[in-house]
Enzyme design. Sequence first.
Site, PDB file in Angstrom:
ATOM      1  N   SER A 189       0.865  -1.075   0.115  1.00  0.00           N
ATOM      2  CA  SER A 189       0.007  -0.132   0.019  1.00  0.00           C
ATOM      3  C   SER A 189       0.884   1.290   0.163  1.00  0.00           C
ATOM      4  O   SER A 189       1.971   1.054   0.466  1.00  0.00           O
ATOM      5  CB  SER A 189      -1.062  -0.165   1.185  1.00  0.00           C
ATOM      6  OG  SER A 189      -1.496   1.378   1.463  1.00  0.00           O
TER       7      SER A 189
ATOM      8  N   TYR B  67      -2.309  -1.667  10.332  1.00  0.00           N
ATOM      9  CA  TYR B  67      -2.193  -1.734   8.841  1.00  0.00           C
ATOM     10  C   TYR B  67      -1.153  -1.134   8.224  1.00  0.00           C
ATOM     11  O   TYR B  67      -0.422  -1.740   7.428  1.00  0.00           O
ATOM     12  CB  TYR B  67      -3.619  -1.189   8.397  1.00  0.00           C
ATOM     13  CG  TYR B  67      -3.581  -1.398   6.948  1.00  0.00           C
ATOM     14  CD1 TYR B  67      -4.239  -2.250   6.310  1.00  0.00           C
ATOM     15  CD2 TYR B  67      -3.278  -0.198   6.031  1.00  0.00           C
ATOM     16  CE1 TYR B  67      -4.585  -2.758   4.867  1.00  0.00           C
ATOM     17  CE2 TYR B  67      -3.446  -0.327   4.590  1.00  0.00           C
ATOM     18  CZ  TYR B  67      -4.208  -1.542   4.073  1.00  0.00           C
ATOM     19  OH  TYR B  67      -4.310  -1.562   2.826  1.00  0.00           O
TER      20      TYR B  67
HETATM   21  P1  NAD Z   1     -11.452  -6.069  -0.432  1.00  0.00           P
HETATM   22  O1  NAD Z   1     -11.723  -6.178   0.768  1.00  0.00           O
HETATM   23  O2  NAD Z   1     -12.295  -5.504  -1.476  1.00  0.00           O
HETATM   24  O3  NAD Z   1     -10.980  -7.283  -0.947  1.00  0.00           O
HETATM   25  C1  NAD Z   1      -9.886  -8.181   0.003  1.00  0.00           C
HETATM   26  C2  NAD Z   1     -10.234  -9.798  -0.176  1.00  0.00           C
HETATM   27  O4  NAD Z   1      -9.605 -10.515   0.732  1.00  0.00           O
HETATM   28  C3  NAD Z   1     -11.836 -10.045   0.390  1.00  0.00           C
HETATM   29  O5  NAD Z   1     -12.433 -10.504  -0.753  1.00  0.00           O
HETATM   30  C4  NAD Z   1     -11.649 -10.560   1.655  1.00  0.00           C
HETATM   31  O6  NAD Z   1     -12.528 -11.669   1.812  1.00  0.00           O
HETATM   32  C5  NAD Z   1     -10.109 -11.444   1.334  1.00  0.00           C
HETATM   33  N1  NAD Z   1      -9.641 -11.952   2.613  1.00  0.00           N
HETATM   34  C6  NAD Z   1      -9.674 -11.313   3.796  1.00  0.00           C
HETATM   35  N2  NAD Z   1      -8.949 -12.032   4.652  1.00  0.00           N
HETATM   36  C7  NAD Z   1      -8.528 -13.033   4.143  1.00  0.00           C
HETATM   37  C8  NAD Z   1      -7.766 -14.253   4.561  1.00  0.00           C
HETATM   38  N3  NAD Z   1      -7.497 -14.527   5.898  1.00  0.00           N
HETATM   39  N4  NAD Z   1      -7.678 -15.350   3.899  1.00  0.00           N
HETATM   40  C9  NAD Z   1      -8.034 -15.134   2.211  1.00  0.00           C
HETATM   41  N5  NAD Z   1      -8.722 -14.165   1.795  1.00  0.00           N
HETATM   42  C10 NAD Z   1      -9.014 -12.936   2.839  1.00  0.00           C
HETATM   43  O7  NAD Z   1     -10.171  -5.144  -0.685  1.00  0.00           O
HETATM   44  P2  NAD Z   1      -9.031  -4.604  -1.725  1.00  0.00           P
HETATM   45  O8  NAD Z   1      -9.056  -2.977  -1.734  1.00  0.00           O
HETATM   46  O9  NAD Z   1      -9.394  -5.269  -3.100  1.00  0.00           O
HETATM   47  O10 NAD Z   1      -7.914  -5.062  -1.125  1.00  0.00           O
HETATM   48  C11 NAD Z   1      -6.858  -5.918  -1.727  1.00  0.00           C
HETATM   49  C12 NAD Z   1      -5.400  -5.759  -1.301  1.00  0.00           C
HETATM   50  O11 NAD Z   1      -4.934  -4.351  -1.469  1.00  0.00           O
HETATM   51  C13 NAD Z   1      -5.477  -5.644   0.322  1.00  0.00           C
HETATM   52  O12 NAD Z   1      -4.103  -6.407   0.561  1.00  0.00           O
HETATM   53  C14 NAD Z   1      -5.218  -4.321   0.853  1.00  0.00           C
HETATM   54  O13 NAD Z   1      -4.481  -4.051   2.119  1.00  0.00           O
HETATM   55  C15 NAD Z   1      -4.773  -3.623  -0.451  1.00  0.00           C
HETATM   56  N6  NAD Z   1      -4.885  -2.207  -0.597  1.00  0.00           N
HETATM   57  C16 NAD Z   1      -5.977  -1.754  -0.354  1.00  0.00           C
HETATM   58  C17 NAD Z   1      -6.273  -0.331  -0.779  1.00  0.00           C
HETATM   59  C18 NAD Z   1      -7.887   0.352  -0.776  1.00  0.00           C
HETATM   60  O14 NAD Z   1      -7.706   1.763  -0.643  1.00  0.00           O
HETATM   61  N7  NAD Z   1      -8.590  -0.385  -0.775  1.00  0.00           N
HETATM   62  C19 NAD Z   1      -5.359   0.426  -0.735  1.00  0.00           C
HETATM   63  C20 NAD Z   1      -3.808   0.009  -0.720  1.00  0.00           C
HETATM   64  C21 NAD Z   1      -3.686  -1.452  -0.560  1.00  0.00           C
END
Ligand code: NAD
Length: 258
Positions: free
Chosen positions: A144, A158
């Site tokens: 991130s 986080y």
């Molecule tokens: P999201 O919540 O839409 O998707 C995350 C998915 O991970 C969900 O489907 C959830 O069920 C799954 N998950 C959670 N815990 C789990 C586990 N223990 N085992 C297997 N699956 C699991 O979120 P997103 O925004 O698509 O995030 C994806 C990645 O991007 C994450 O690592 C998040 O930290 C990172 N990220 C997101 C953002 C943002 O602003 N959304 C910014 C920077 C980084």
Amino acid sequence: MKRLQDKVALITGAAGGIGRESAILFANEGAKVVLVDVNDEAGEVAALDIRNSGGNAYYIHADISKAQDCQSMIDFAEKQLSKLNILFNNAGIMHSKDDNAETTEESVWDLTMDINVKGVFLGCKFGIPALKRAGGGSIINTASFVGKIGAATPQIAYTTSKGAVLAMTRELAVVHARENIRVNALCPGPLRTDLLMKFLDTEEKKQRRLVHIPMGRFGEAKEMAQAALFLASDESSYVTGTEFLVDGGITAAYVTPE
Ligand code: NAD
């Protein structure tokens, strides 16, 4: 020739957000895709949607914080699709009670580290031997922008977890470079996915984040999928150990433009 023709990709957190969009895009580009998540209903639907549009996709349940589950997901990819070329360690959480150091409970810290950090380690622990058996491959770890700069809204566990993902990615890249395994971190900016929108649950919190983004908008999961596709494909054949920022300019900003 499609950009991921004949490749097998495993994507964690593929039931929603970045993972789901990446699974769709990777399949469109010719990859056979294993979708991994703990949200079985949404994961099955995502895989079915891909199959219905002519793609090759399977869903398997795995909690990435558990070693046995990670071993099983990799075994599934190799048994079902005969090899593994791309490992996208994307699943992660942002706990609603993650706050500053004074107020964040130890259990919130531990859960965040178990999924966001140990989950990436376990994916690599079991995935790297499979990539070696395939003659090499590409690992993408979702970090991130908060691994690079402090977040304006407190989220100590986080932020720390994503810094760890960046450090882990660098070392993996160096250690496995001569094995034809590339390892890169994808660093999304703030996205309009469930993960962040649930955390920034008031208009005021959203505005507080938006004010720091030069582009003045949240990013889309599809935009992250495009970046992941580049890192997954052979087009990035000389790219390893990078922190690929796809963040609307947020880490480049000092003073936010009006
Ligand atoms: P999201 O919540 O839409 O998707 C995350 C998915 O991970 C969900 O489907 C959830 O069920 C799954 N998950 C959670 N815990 C789990 C586990 N223990 N085992 C297997 N699956 C699991 O979120 P997103 O925004 O698509 O995030 C994806 C990645 O991007 C994450 O690592 C998040 O930290 C990172 N990220 C997101 C953002 C943002 O602003 N959304 C910014 C920077 C980084």
